[in-house]
Design an enzyme around this catalytic site. Structure first.
Site, PDB file in Angstrom:
ATOM      1  CB  CYS A  58     -39.188  -4.129 -34.314  1.00 26.70           C
ATOM      2  SG  CYS A  58     -37.537  -3.512 -34.052  1.00 26.70           S
TER       3      CYS A  58
HETATM    4  N1  COA Z   1     -22.113  10.447 -37.696  1.00 27.83           N
HETATM    5  C1  COA Z   1     -21.755  11.093 -38.811  1.00 27.83           C
HETATM    6  N2  COA Z   1     -21.930  10.594 -40.043  1.00 27.83           N
HETATM    7  C2  COA Z   1     -22.501   9.385 -40.149  1.00 27.83           C
HETATM    8  C3  COA Z   1     -22.898   8.662 -39.028  1.00 27.83           C
HETATM    9  C4  COA Z   1     -22.675   9.227 -37.765  1.00 27.83           C
HETATM   10  N3  COA Z   1     -23.024   8.588 -36.629  1.00 27.83           N
HETATM   11  N4  COA Z   1     -23.434   7.489 -39.427  1.00 27.83           N
HETATM   12  C5  COA Z   1     -23.385   7.475 -40.755  1.00 27.83           C
HETATM   13  N5  COA Z   1     -22.799   8.624 -41.208  1.00 27.83           N
HETATM   14  C6  COA Z   1     -22.552   8.995 -42.600  1.00 27.83           C
HETATM   15  C7  COA Z   1     -22.467   7.759 -43.480  1.00 27.83           C
HETATM   16  O1  COA Z   1     -21.172   7.213 -43.460  1.00 27.83           O
HETATM   17  C8  COA Z   1     -22.869   8.312 -44.820  1.00 27.83           C
HETATM   18  O2  COA Z   1     -21.766   8.972 -45.394  1.00 27.83           O
HETATM   19  P1  COA Z   1     -21.527   8.934 -47.001  1.00 27.83           P
HETATM   20  O3  COA Z   1     -22.747   9.603 -47.578  1.00 27.83           O
HETATM   21  O4  COA Z   1     -20.262   9.680 -47.170  1.00 27.83           O
HETATM   22  O5  COA Z   1     -21.463   7.479 -47.342  1.00 27.83           O
HETATM   23  C9  COA Z   1     -23.915   9.354 -44.483  1.00 27.83           C
HETATM   24  O6  COA Z   1     -23.663   9.714 -43.113  1.00 27.83           O
HETATM   25  C10 COA Z   1     -25.333   8.822 -44.602  1.00 27.83           C
HETATM   26  O7  COA Z   1     -25.397   7.556 -43.948  1.00 27.83           O
HETATM   27  P2  COA Z   1     -26.663   6.622 -44.026  1.00 27.83           P
HETATM   28  O8  COA Z   1     -26.396   5.362 -43.247  1.00 27.83           O
HETATM   29  O9  COA Z   1     -27.075   6.475 -45.456  1.00 27.83           O
HETATM   30  O10 COA Z   1     -27.708   7.518 -43.217  1.00 27.83           O
HETATM   31  P3  COA Z   1     -29.259   7.500 -43.236  1.00 27.83           P
HETATM   32  O11 COA Z   1     -29.737   8.816 -43.657  1.00 27.83           O
HETATM   33  O12 COA Z   1     -29.825   6.301 -43.937  1.00 27.83           O
HETATM   34  O13 COA Z   1     -29.612   7.340 -41.685  1.00 27.83           O
HETATM   35  C11 COA Z   1     -30.374   5.640 -40.184  1.00 27.83           C
HETATM   36  C12 COA Z   1     -29.200   6.213 -40.959  1.00 27.83           C
HETATM   37  C13 COA Z   1     -29.929   4.354 -39.527  1.00 27.83           C
HETATM   38  C14 COA Z   1     -30.777   6.643 -39.120  1.00 27.83           C
HETATM   39  C15 COA Z   1     -31.588   5.388 -41.103  1.00 27.83           C
HETATM   40  O14 COA Z   1     -31.160   4.700 -42.254  1.00 27.83           O
HETATM   41  C16 COA Z   1     -32.697   4.604 -40.465  1.00 27.83           C
HETATM   42  O15 COA Z   1     -33.205   4.947 -39.429  1.00 27.83           O
HETATM   43  N6  COA Z   1     -33.174   3.544 -41.145  1.00 27.83           N
HETATM   44  C17 COA Z   1     -34.256   2.716 -40.684  1.00 27.83           C
HETATM   45  C18 COA Z   1     -33.822   2.109 -39.424  1.00 27.83           C
HETATM   46  C19 COA Z   1     -34.810   1.152 -38.850  1.00 27.83           C
HETATM   47  O16 COA Z   1     -35.965   1.365 -38.761  1.00 27.83           O
HETATM   48  N7  COA Z   1     -34.304   0.053 -38.424  1.00 27.83           N
HETATM   49  C20 COA Z   1     -35.062  -0.884 -37.754  1.00 27.83           C
HETATM   50  C21 COA Z   1     -34.242  -1.336 -36.655  1.00 27.83           C
HETATM   51  S1  COA Z   1     -35.085  -2.518 -35.739  1.00 27.83           S
END
Ligand code: COA
Length: 374
Positions: free
Chosen positions: A157
């Site tokens: 990135c």
């Molecule tokens: N639809 C519905 N529920 C979902 C889901 C989806 N698409 N994806 C995950 N969930 C659920 C999970 O299973 C989890 O359930 P649980 O609490 O029962 O275990 C819950 O939602 C929360 O999941 P989580 O992965 O902890 O979500 P989050 O709030 O961390 O958001 C991201 C996920 C990826 C959006 C976030 O973590 C993020 O953006 N992180 C940084 C990403 C980044 O910058 N990456 C760099 C890439 S180059």
């Protein structure tokens, strides 16, 4: 030493849009098919059921509402769940080069330059479609850059900001007068569209930036580069193990680690403070504080991430005027995100205004450029 400036940008937008509604409908159909096909093993506890995704979750967790992609039909086909690209003959322009040439042409036209005036092309992106010859050399030829050199580089990135640092230093030292940086990001090809936790994250785009000697700039919207600062710190939290050794390891191309994998929560927690501290230190080294910055063009991965970084920098919420958001429309476009934000939101600022461009992501890697409007 010469003074260097970003004089123009270009953006190639991928041809298809996928809304969250379309994405979730296709994914959920895939999930239902998977669960039906594997019902006996799921009931026996041998296999986890594939959970359904939701538009509400995606919008609340990420701020993303849609994304542009190079192929839509393959991604939304529940039997396929990945883009479909026709292989091109060696005599044809390759796909990433085609995107880069389009963005590069726009940037060069905005800078008032032709390919013949460019001394170097850097193709910087999170994924390259082949090992060699470098995409950049193909782009150099297609843009009629008759002299100089071209090379590819990948810092995930932070590919674009790291490339800008190299381009700026080449211009400062006199190795080159004009450098074109291009960032063809086909993130749809490394995304695990079958994985609910991340299937909504990425989109495709290509950005281009012209870096030139300040005293030669012709553009009406040049930004002098006051300084750049790069940092890396190893982490396994964002990883893609696909590589040229995969076939020797007898890997199944469908192994989950052959695509983008992340620990999203950990990334969020670790990268936000690192990025805010990096920017604060960078500004301090130039005698500025974050409150003096008129605009932050931040990496575009997650809205809450950028809001938290804004609060850490300013001690209050950053407005969208101070830290523009484009990830709602483009999703995460890896190294191109902060450049799209810059491209869309720089011409309205006044001479003397201070801006900070910053990317953060896998590595971990963070790159920032402090800019002053000419
Ligand atoms: N639809 C519905 N529920 C979902 C889901 C989806 N698409 N994806 C995950 N969930 C659920 C999970 O299973 C989890 O359930 P649980 O609490 O029962 O275990 C819950 O939602 C929360 O999941 P989580 O992965 O902890 O979500 P989050 O709030 O961390 O958001 C991201 C996920 C990826 C959006 C976030 O973590 C993020 O953006 N992180 C940084 C990403 C980044 O910058 N990456 C760099 C890439 S180059």
């Amino acid at each position: 030493m010469q003074r260097a400036a970003l004089t123009a940008t270009g953006v190639y937008t991928a041809p298809y849009v996928i809304s969250n509604e379309e994405l979730v409908a296709a994914y959920n159909e895939y999930a239902r098919n998977f669960n039906a096909d594997n019902a006996a093993r799921i009931v026996a506890g041998e296999l986890a059921a594939c959970p359904e995704s939701s538009v509400d979750f995606i919008e609340k967790a990420s701020g993303i509402t849609r994304r542009y992609v190079m192929d839509k039909a393959g991604v939304l086909d529940p039997q396929r769940m990945r883009p479909r690209f026709a292989a091109r003959r060696n005599e044809e322009l390759s796909l990433q080069a085609e995107m880069a040439v389009a963005a590069g042409r726009e940037a060069l036209a905005a800078a008032g330059r032709t390919g013949a005036e460019v001394d170097a092309v850097i193709c910087a992106a999170s994924n390259m479609q082949r090992a060699y010859p470098a995409m950049a050399v193909e782009i150099q030829q297609a843009l009629a850059v008759e002299r100089g050199y071209a090379f590819d580089m990948n810092v995930a990135c932070s590919s674009a900001t790291f490339a800008l640092d190299i381009a700026v230093n080449a211009v400062r030292c006199g190795t080159a007068r004009t450098v074109l940086v291009v960032n063809p990001e086909i993130c749809s090809a490394h995304l695990a569209w079958k994985d609910r936790d991340c299937h909504f994250i990425f989109g495709d785009v290509c950005t281009a930036i012209v870096v030139e000697r300040l005293d030669a700039a012709r553009s009406a919207h040049a930004w002098e580069v006051l300084g750049s600062k790069l940092a890396t710190s190893f982490s396994n939290n964002i990883r893609n193990n696909a590589g040229f050794l995969s076939r020797c390891e007898d890997r199944d191309p469908d192994d989950r680690d052959q695509l983008f994998v992340q620990e999203g929560r950990r990334v969020f927690k670790e990268v936000c403070p690192m990025a805010a501290e990096h920017m604060t230190q960078h500004l301090a080294s130039l005698g500025f504080t974050p409150l003096q910055v008129r605009r932050f063009w931040l990496h575009q991965a997650n809205l809450a991430m950028n809001q938290l970084i804004g609060r850490r920098l300013l001690g209050r919420e950053a407005t969208v005027d101070e830290a523009p958001v484009i990830l709602d429309e483009f999703a995460n476009t890896a190294s191109a995100g902060s450049i799209i934000a810059f491209h869309r939101h720089n011409t309205d600022l006044a001479s003397g205004d201070l801006g900070l461009l910053c990317s953060f992501g896998a590595g971990y890697s963070i790159g920032s450029l402090a800019l002053r409007k000419c």
